[in-house]
Design an enzyme around this catalytic site. Structure first.
Site, short mmCIF file in Angstrom:
data_model
loop_
_atom_site.label_atom_id
_atom_site.label_comp_id
_atom_site.label_asym_id
_atom_site.label_seq_id
_atom_site.Cartn_x
_atom_site.Cartn_y
_atom_site.Cartn_z
N SER A 1 -0.97 27.42 -5.09
CA SER A 1 -0.61 28.81 -5.39
C SER A 1 -1.15 29.27 -6.74
O SER A 1 -1.20 30.46 -7.02
CB SER A 1 0.91 28.98 -5.36
OG SER A 1 1.42 28.56 -4.12
N TRP A 24 7.15 -0.12 3.88
CA TRP A 24 7.66 0.56 2.67
C TRP A 24 9.05 1.10 2.92
O TRP A 24 9.79 1.39 1.98
CB TRP A 24 6.69 1.64 2.18
CG TRP A 24 6.88 2.99 2.82
CD1 TRP A 24 6.38 3.39 4.02
CD2 TRP A 24 7.60 4.11 2.30
NE1 TRP A 24 6.76 4.68 4.29
CE2 TRP A 24 7.51 5.15 3.24
CE3 TRP A 24 8.33 4.34 1.12
CZ2 TRP A 24 8.10 6.40 3.06
CZ3 TRP A 24 8.93 5.58 0.95
CH2 TRP A 24 8.81 6.59 1.91
N HIS A 30 0.85 -1.21 0.00
CA HIS A 30 0.00 0.00 0.00
C HIS A 30 0.88 1.25 0.00
O HIS A 30 0.69 2.16 -0.80
CB HIS A 30 -0.92 0.00 1.22
CG HIS A 30 -1.54 1.34 1.55
ND1 HIS A 30 -2.57 1.87 0.82
CD2 HIS A 30 -1.25 2.25 2.51
CE1 HIS A 30 -2.90 3.06 1.33
NE2 HIS A 30 -2.10 3.32 2.35
N HIS A 73 13.51 11.74 3.41
CA HIS A 73 12.92 13.02 3.79
C HIS A 73 12.76 13.99 2.63
O HIS A 73 11.68 14.55 2.46
CB HIS A 73 13.57 13.68 5.00
CG HIS A 73 12.57 14.63 5.59
ND1 HIS A 73 11.53 14.21 6.37
CD2 HIS A 73 12.35 15.92 5.34
CE1 HIS A 73 10.73 15.22 6.61
NE2 HIS A 73 11.20 16.29 6.01
N ASP A 115 6.59 21.51 -26.47
CA ASP A 115 6.54 20.16 -25.89
C ASP A 115 7.61 20.10 -24.82
O ASP A 115 8.29 21.09 -24.56
CB ASP A 115 6.79 19.09 -26.97
CG ASP A 115 6.18 17.75 -26.58
OD1 ASP A 115 6.44 17.29 -25.46
OD2 ASP A 115 5.44 17.17 -27.41
N GLU A 145 12.20 13.08 -0.21
CA GLU A 145 11.08 12.45 -0.91
C GLU A 145 9.73 13.02 -0.42
O GLU A 145 8.81 13.23 -1.19
CB GLU A 145 11.13 10.94 -0.69
CG GLU A 145 9.89 10.16 -1.12
CD GLU A 145 9.67 10.12 -2.62
OE1 GLU A 145 10.64 10.40 -3.35
OE2 GLU A 145 8.54 9.84 -3.04
N ARG A 161 1.85 1.40 15.21
CA ARG A 161 1.44 1.23 13.82
C ARG A 161 1.89 -0.15 13.33
O ARG A 161 2.64 -0.84 14.01
CB ARG A 161 2.05 2.33 12.95
CG ARG A 161 3.54 2.36 12.98
CD ARG A 161 4.12 3.61 12.31
NE ARG A 161 4.01 3.51 10.86
CZ ARG A 161 4.88 4.10 10.03
NH1 ARG A 161 5.88 4.81 10.49
NH2 ARG A 161 4.73 3.98 8.73
N THR A 192 7.43 26.89 5.71
CA THR A 192 6.12 26.28 5.45
C THR A 192 5.02 27.21 5.93
O THR A 192 3.99 27.39 5.27
CB THR A 192 6.01 24.91 6.15
OG1 THR A 192 7.19 24.17 5.85
CG2 THR A 192 4.81 24.15 5.66
N HIS A 205 15.26 12.87 11.96
CA HIS A 205 14.10 12.99 12.87
C HIS A 205 13.16 11.80 12.72
O HIS A 205 12.25 11.65 13.52
CB HIS A 205 13.37 14.33 12.69
CG HIS A 205 12.67 14.51 11.39
ND1 HIS A 205 12.64 15.70 10.72
CD2 HIS A 205 11.96 13.65 10.62
CE1 HIS A 205 11.94 15.56 9.60
NE2 HIS A 205 11.53 14.33 9.52
N HIS A 206 13.39 10.97 11.71
CA HIS A 206 12.63 9.71 11.60
C HIS A 206 13.25 8.63 12.48
O HIS A 206 12.73 7.53 12.54
CB HIS A 206 12.63 9.22 10.15
CG HIS A 206 11.96 10.16 9.20
ND1 HIS A 206 10.62 10.09 8.89
CD2 HIS A 206 12.43 11.22 8.50
CE1 HIS A 206 10.31 11.05 8.02
NE2 HIS A 206 11.39 11.75 7.78
N TYR A 228 9.18 15.97 0.54
CA TYR A 228 8.98 17.27 -0.08
C TYR A 228 8.76 17.14 -1.58
O TYR A 228 8.07 17.98 -2.18
CB TYR A 228 10.14 18.21 0.27
CG TYR A 228 10.09 18.50 1.74
CD1 TYR A 228 9.15 19.40 2.24
CD2 TYR A 228 10.89 17.83 2.65
CE1 TYR A 228 9.02 19.61 3.59
CE2 TYR A 228 10.77 18.04 4.00
CZ TYR A 228 9.84 18.93 4.47
OH TYR A 228 9.71 19.13 5.81
N LYS A 242 4.30 29.96 3.52
CA LYS A 242 3.41 29.55 2.43
C LYS A 242 1.95 29.69 2.86
O LYS A 242 1.15 30.29 2.15
CB LYS A 242 3.67 28.09 2.06
CG LYS A 242 5.06 27.85 1.57
CD LYS A 242 5.03 26.94 0.36
CE LYS A 242 6.20 27.22 -0.52
NZ LYS A 242 5.83 27.67 -1.83
N SER A 265 12.71 5.88 -13.79
CA SER A 265 11.62 6.65 -14.38
C SER A 265 11.56 8.05 -13.79
O SER A 265 11.44 9.05 -14.51
CB SER A 265 10.30 5.91 -14.15
OG SER A 265 9.22 6.76 -14.37
N SER A 266 11.66 8.14 -12.44
CA SER A 266 11.59 9.46 -11.79
C SER A 266 12.74 10.35 -12.20
O SER A 266 12.56 11.54 -12.43
CB SER A 266 11.63 9.30 -10.27
OG SER A 266 10.48 8.68 -9.83
#
Lengths: 388, 543
Positions: free
Chosen positions: B285, B158, B93, B270, B122, B272, B467, B345, B319-320, B274, B348, B186-187
């Site tokens: 925006s 994951w 998932h 991390h 293009d 990722e 979790r 943040t 921090h993870h 963002y 924004k 791909s990314s």
């Protein structure tokens, strides 16, 4: 398109529900049901400080949310085209932009100071009164008192039938173990935390202690419990199939009671050693071995190899019909005692007594149609253990 | 597809659109016909559509797995799946939603919109564009196929922490590694394309500080992708060799360190996060000024805030990992750095509110999603600030509080922004207004159910529910039931969206003007609706 305008009111409604719910959380936290909705205050000075920090951060966040969403919803209500609002033309205001950068920064400093103080206190494991080595393995905890011979495994005690919804679930469903860790109150207890296989995490919410158990490395944590009682937690790092079935239970006793308990435990350890020695000289009957073996198998082996002995194909091998179980006694005893490196098969030699290993090997060789007829005695196990 | 016949005719007899501003083109292709159009296409609009459909299908597949998870957690006890399969569901998932749904959806939007927003004909590298999309279905077929192998698919979360993903994983890990490699390639190709396009193909008068914020945020995102996707590739490769080729990068017995895996993973992980939220900031925006009929309050500060967030994202990864046993000063460094992220943040969010302030607001569907985004993303951001505080994080870490936090920023954040974007630009893509009644149903059902789904997770987390567990103690039973009900309702609500999008693709609905929305500004609103197959063959003038 115009109909949509009225929907904005509903945005308001939905958002207020969200805000109201957060407010509710605050109300409940002061009531008796605190434990159900909010962090618990716990039973140590540190856990109290952590709780206070949590409430401080929570209040600041709610205040920020009220200000920001307040401005936003005021604008949504007042500055809408349907009310004839004409768009203003202002943009970019250096003073405003500096203000909304600096003010949050100051709020952060206000948060950071107490947070750093608490953190430093939590990580200060120096000068403990006693030390316990906590070792995680799939899916149980092992506790070893560093200044005595006492050590034991602590395995979840909830019956399989409760999990499978065949029996009613008890009050401490999934949060009960066969042998809880016992520590004294009002003493600084240091925990050395490590693992035998994957990463686990030892967590007791009431102590505000959560520390990862990393294989090959030792972490430190400490607690000083103020009130005697039973405190329950769980493994907090995904550690494989039965991660959800690996509770932590700690009993805090007054120092006097703790001393009594410790003396008893030391006597039990001594007795067990004598018992082992006696067993080596005698033979047990197959019926007795099978009965003990079935118990040991279901509590220790069945999580992976399954109660039916069929394992999980591709993950955990089957014992039913396994060539090793059907033929090679030595190898069979050896793998139970010493495990198999590079796989999930642990060494059970330090967890099970000679008698239990003999019983479980006998059981595996005769259960589920494996009918080899073999009977393994404690002395056979001892021979393998000593390299004969 | 309806204009397929155009290209099959010689250019002089081709039926022309009413394109008054593109007189001097030599030939005017429509889209080719049939399946091969989609396989061979190098057109940014076609590839954008492919990405968006792929992301939507993956969103539904990943969502179906979430339904399995919520069904199992509806009651205490094991009812539906065994714990090993439950772990596969949580793992796949997460992988599908991150790499299969959110990231491809943003790439799809980038493909559709960046050329139209900067006045380019293009993407700069059209063949690579085709390739970067078409390897994705293979990656995800492999990942999903591994679920049917003996021993099952990946079951280690994951985040695939070693050694659970190495010594203790099933053999399908090899397929997992290979599929992550393909997703990464791909990314990276998509990111290179975005950067090259923006640097080289802007209309001459489209200066840097005139670029729409969606373009800016995607440009910064693309640099993040190029910086961190190779790190992920390194991490999975080390997992592969540790498991199959006897290396010991993450095995203490051979001189390695399992915690090093987490450092490498989160150095990717991390930024990722963002990667999945910066384009969302860009979308919001674009939308808020349109429906407030007022210029974005601080364009320049929005650009700088985006860049600051991107830079800070490289120094907050640990921090993870506060509970892994880092030295206390490392913990403090990562705590302070993480708290710092809330400043840009905040800038924004304040900017969006200031844009609405004294505007002339209307509340069409894209705006409803954008407003929901601002509120719910901010809730997720504030719980993120709480999680940054190390001493309290020890209590929150690996509980449902974290699950609530990242679903607020990723579902009501990233996913809501994607939905806002689809509603905002869909009329431009199809030339028809989508079914507004269905859209309203979709919005309100999603908004209510998503909060029933994720808000109570804060409480069960604080109360101590870890979790990634298939069964829980009895005190959590009531809340989990509510969470599951919210989950099923949210899942079903997305079927409304599916119907709406299918109807839109079949060109049902009222025709729209080229501007579509009264307050919309930007180059994409100056070309006809639907956007012709080829746009800006000659560069436009930017106001």
């Amino acid at each position: 398109m115009k109909k949509l305008v009225s929907n904005a009111l509903m945005v308001w409604g939905a958002m207020s529900v969200v805000t109201a719910t957060s407010a509710l959380a605050q109300t409940h936290s002061t009531s008796e049901r605190a434990g159900e909705l909010n962090l618990r205050q716990g039973v140590t000075d540190i856990s109290g400080q952590v709780y206070d920090l949590h409430m401080l951060m929570f209040s600041i966040c709610v205040a920020i949310a009220v200000v920001v969403f307040g401005a936003m919803f005021y604008s949504i209500l007042k500055h809408r085209k349907s009310k004839g609002a004409k768009p203003a033309h202002f943009h970019e205001n250096v003073k405003v932009e500096i203000a909304w950068t600096v003010i949050p920064f100051l709020i952060l400093i206000f948060m950071a100071v107490p947070a750093a103080q608490t953190l430093i206190a939590m990580e200060d494991t120096s000068k403990p009164d006693m030390t316990v080595l906590v070792t995680g393995s799939q899916w149980k905890w092992h506790y070893q008192y560093m200044d005595s011979d006492v050590s034991f495994y602590s395995v979840m005690a909830t019956q399989r039938e409760q999990i499978e919804n065949k029996f009613n679930k008890g009050e401490n469903y999934l949060l009960e173990v066969d042998r809880p860790l016992v520590i004294p109150t009002n003493q600084k207890v240091r925990f050395l935390i490590t693992s035998d296989d994957v990463i686990h995490s030892w967590w007791v919410p009431d102590f505000a202690v959560k520390k990862d158990a990393n294989p090959g490395f030792i972490n430190e944590a400490w607690t000083k419990v103020n009130e005697p009682g039973i405190y329950r937690g769980q493994c907090a790092e995904l550690c494989g199939k039965d991660h959800g079935f690996m509770p932590v239970v700690v009993i805090a006793k007054t120092p006097d009671e703790y001393k009594t308990w410790m003396t008893e435990q030391e006597a039990i350890v001594k007795q067990a050693k004598e018992e082992e020695a006696r067993l080596l000289a005698m033979s047990m009957s197959k019926e007795e071995l099978m009965a003990v073996g079935e118990k040991v198998y279901n509590s220790t082996c069945a999580a992976c190899h399954m109660p039916t002995g069929q394992g999980l194909p591709g993950v955990f091998p089957a014992l039913k019909g396994s060539p090793m179980v059907l033929n090679d006694k030595q190898a069979h005893i050896d793998i139970v005692l010493n495990g198999k490196s590079g796989t999930a098969m642990q060494a059970f030699g330090k967890m099970l007594s000679l008698k239990e290993v003999a019983a479980v090997v006998t059981y595996e060789r005769n259960a589920w149609g494996n009918n080899t007829g073999d009977v393994i005695q404690p002395k056979d196990v001892n021979a393998v253990a000593n390299g004969n | 597809m309806t204009k397929a016949t155009e290209t099959l005719m010689p250019e002089h007899t081709a039926a022309h659109d009413n394109l008054s501003h593109e007189h001097d083109h030599h030939e005017h292709h429509g889209a080719p016909a049939g399946l091969m159009r989609w396989v061979l296409t190098t057109n940014h609009k076609d590839i954008g559509t492919l990405y968006l459909w792929f992301a939507f299908i993956m969103f539904l597949v990943g969502g179906a797995m979430a339904m399995v998870i919520r069904a199992e957690l509806f009651q205490p006890g094991l009812q539906i799946v065994d714990p090993n399969f439950f772990n596969q569901m949580t793992t796949v998932h997460g992988l599908i939603m991150v790499f299969g749904a959110v990231m491809p959806a943003f790439t799809g939007l980038a493909n559709w919109l960046i050329p139209m927003m900067i006045g380019a004909p293009d993407m700069a590298l059209p063949r690579m564009n085709n390739w970067s999309f078409w390897i994705l279905p293979f990656a995800f077929s492999m990942l999903l196929g591994s679920l049917f192998m003996e021993g099952g698919g990946p079951a280690f979360g994951w985040t695939f922490y070693a050694p659970l993903s190495t010594t203790y994983s099933s053999d399908s890990t090899a397929l997992f590694v290979f599929s992550v490699h393909i997703m990464g390639i791909s990314s990276i190709m998509g990111a290179i394309n975005v950067i090259v396009t923006i640097f080289n193909m802007r209309a001459p008068s489209m200066t840097w500080m005139k670029m729409p914020l969606f373009v800016w945020t995607w440009l910064i995102t693309a640099f993040l992708l190029i910086a961190v996707m190779p790190v992920l590739a390194g991490a999975v490769t080390m997992v592969l060799t540790d498991k199959f080729f006897g290396t010991s990068f993450f095995d203490a017995a051979g001189g390695g360190d399992p915690v090093m895996f987490q450092h490498i993973f989160w150095f990717f992980g991390h930024p990722e996060v963002y990667i999945m939220i910066l384009p969302a900031f860009g979308i919001i925006s674009q939308i808020v000024p349109t429906f407030a009929r007022k210029r974005l309050f601080g364009y320049a500060s929005m650009v700088y805030a985006t860049a600051s967030i991107a830079l800070l994202s490289f120094i907050v990864w640990a921090h993870h990992m506060f509970t892994t046993g880092m030295p206390v000063f490392a913990e403090m460094f990562f705590m302070f750095a993480t708290m710092l992220i809330s400043v840009p943040t905040g800038v924004k969010v304040f900017n969006w509110v200031a844009t609405m302030w004294r505007g002339s607001m209307t509340f069409e569907i894209p705006m409803l999603f954008a407003l929901a985004f601002i509120v719910l993303f901010t809730i997720g951001g504030l719980s993120g600030l709480m999680l940054a505080i190390t001493p309290v994080d020890f209590q929150y870490h690996d509980t449902y509080f974290v699950v609530a936090h990242f679903h607020y920023v990723l579902v009501t954040g990233a996913v809501f922004s994607i939905m806002a974007a689809v509603y905002y630009w869909l009329p431009k893509w199809t030339g028809k207004m989508f079914n507004i009644t269905l859209a309203k149903w979709h919005f309100w059902c999603s908004l209510i159910s998503v909060n029933v789904l994720f808000f109570p997770m804060h409480f069960v987390g604080l109360a101590g529910m870890p979790r990634r567990i298939p069964d829980y103690s009895l005190q959590f039973a009531d809340y989990n039931q509510w969470i599951s009900i919210g989950g099923f309702a949210f899942g079903l609500s997305q079927l409304i969206f599916l119907v709406l999008v299918i109807k839109a693709c079949r060109k049902e609905g009222e025709p729209v003007t080229s501007q579509v929305w009264e307050g919309a500004e930007g180059l994409e609103w100056e070309i006809p609706s639907p956007a012709p197959y080829h746009t800006f063959e000659t560069p436009p003038k930017v106001k």
